[in-house]
Enzyme design. Structure first.
Site, PDB file in Angstrom:
ATOM      1  N   TYR A 148       4.085   0.490   6.699  1.00 48.04           N
ATOM      2  CA  TYR A 148       4.998   0.813   7.800  1.00 48.04           C
ATOM      3  C   TYR A 148       4.210   1.226   9.040  1.00 48.04           C
ATOM      4  O   TYR A 148       4.465   0.737  10.146  1.00 48.04           O
ATOM      5  CB  TYR A 148       5.953   1.931   7.389  1.00 48.04           C
ATOM      6  CG  TYR A 148       6.743   2.498   8.547  1.00 48.04           C
ATOM      7  CD1 TYR A 148       7.714   1.733   9.189  1.00 48.04           C
ATOM      8  CD2 TYR A 148       6.513   3.795   9.020  1.00 48.04           C
ATOM      9  CE1 TYR A 148       8.437   2.245  10.259  1.00 48.04           C
ATOM     10  CE2 TYR A 148       7.227   4.304  10.086  1.00 48.04           C
ATOM     11  CZ  TYR A 148       8.191   3.528  10.704  1.00 48.04           C
ATOM     12  OH  TYR A 148       8.887   4.027  11.777  1.00 48.04           O
ATOM     13  N   ALA A 149       3.250   2.120   8.858  1.00 49.33           N
ATOM     14  CA  ALA A 149       2.435   2.574   9.981  1.00 49.33           C
ATOM     15  C   ALA A 149       1.626   1.420  10.570  1.00 49.33           C
ATOM     16  O   ALA A 149       1.482   1.304  11.796  1.00 49.33           O
ATOM     17  CB  ALA A 149       1.514   3.699   9.531  1.00 49.33           C
TER      18      ALA A 149
END
Length: 306
Positions: A148-149
């Site tokens: 996600y990051a």
């Protein structure tokens, strides 16, 4: 101004649309009402936005954006549509590439084609990875700890590329743990309050510290950046790290429910803590809602729904 918001039925998107419409802007949203969490909350938000005079388009950004932009003639476009959450990105990393990177490029292409003056992109404090202390914008180096990051950091680089190549005016917001009434059900404070009010056990993963930022502070900062035409990358946070364990203990004592501490989840960072000096200097951003105030407003909202 005539403003478009992708993901406008989401937690932050709907709150932003409400603020901007109340300020007198013409506001249109596009949202696919996806199933990341139950869509009833999004439908409720959309109904309230309709009452306020916000124009709503139910469509997938991947396929419906061009037609929506053609009909809107937007002065500014906030891109908030995304697939959130760290745990899901560990299970389906390719889906996050599609929804968080590819979709951002789709939005940037549309802005270029339709000559939208300003694009304002919602990023995340997760781009800082595993670091401690108050973080300024220069401390994001790509050393992230979850897909996600990685997707959010990659989307930021596309924003910068389109600004450098095509002269788009791009504003990037890095949000720090946004909370408030009508929030996302998977977020920790929403989950804790729901469980506590129902007499259920609270579970804390690891010993996280989070810079919880109330939704009104976030949307105020976004509006300030729009008005100032602030270009660049800005943290929007509370500047006040809080122990999740301490919050759980407090709710446990208040409602007489048990609390369990277990191992940190894979992909989570131990601390988030914002340095918002750049946002203060650029457009006067100053968070004002304390965690205690924000929690009480959330509890009141949750009680009203039970």
């Amino acid at each position: 101004m005539n403003i478009g918001i992708t993901g406008g039925a989401g937690f932050i998107g709907a709150a932003l649309a409400t603020r901007l419409r109340t300020s007198g802007h013409t506001v249109s949203i596009i949202d696919a009402f996806t199933d990341y969490y139950a869509s009833d909350l999004k439908r409720e938000r959309a109904a309230e936005l309709t009452r306020l005079g916000v124009n709503i388009c139910e469509a997938d950004v991947h396929v419906g954006l061009d037609a929506w932009c053609s009909s809107g003639q937007f002065d500014a476009l906030f891109h908030l549509a995304a697939l959130p959450g760290v745990p899901g990105s560990l299970r389906e990393p390719h889906r996050y590439i599609k929804e968080d990177i590819d979709m951002t490029v789709t939005v940037l292409e549309a802005a270029k084609q339709h000559q939208i003056q300003q694009v304002l992109f919602a990023s995340s404090s997760s781009v800082y990875g595993e670091q401690t202390g108050p973080l300024n914008e220069q401390q994001a180096t790509g050393q992230v700890v979850s897909p996600y990051a990685a997707a959010k950091y990659s989307a930021e680089t596309f924003c910068n590329a389109y600004q450098n190549l095509y002269g788009l005016q791009v504003t990037i917001f890095r949000f720090f743990t946004v909370y408030g009434p009508s929030g996302r059900p998977d977020m920790v404070l929403y989950r804790f309050i729901e469980q506590a009010l129902r007499g259920q056990e609270l579970v804390v993963f690891g010993d996280p510290v989070r810079d919880f930022t109330y939704i009104d502070d976030i949307t105020r900062g976004m509006e300030q950046a729009l008005q100032a035409r602030a270009i660049g990358t800005y943290n929007l946070g509370a500047n006040r790290p809080e122990s999740v364990r301490a919050i759980a203990r407090s709710l446990s004592e208040r409602y007489g429910v048990p609390v369990t501490f277990t191992e940190q989840r894979e992909g989570d960072v131990s601390m988030t803590w914002s340095n918002t000096e750049a946002a203060r200097q650029a457009f006067g951003y100053t968070p004002s809602v304390t965690l205690n105030e924000g929690l009480e407003r959330m509890i009141t909202w949750h009680l009203g729904r039970m």
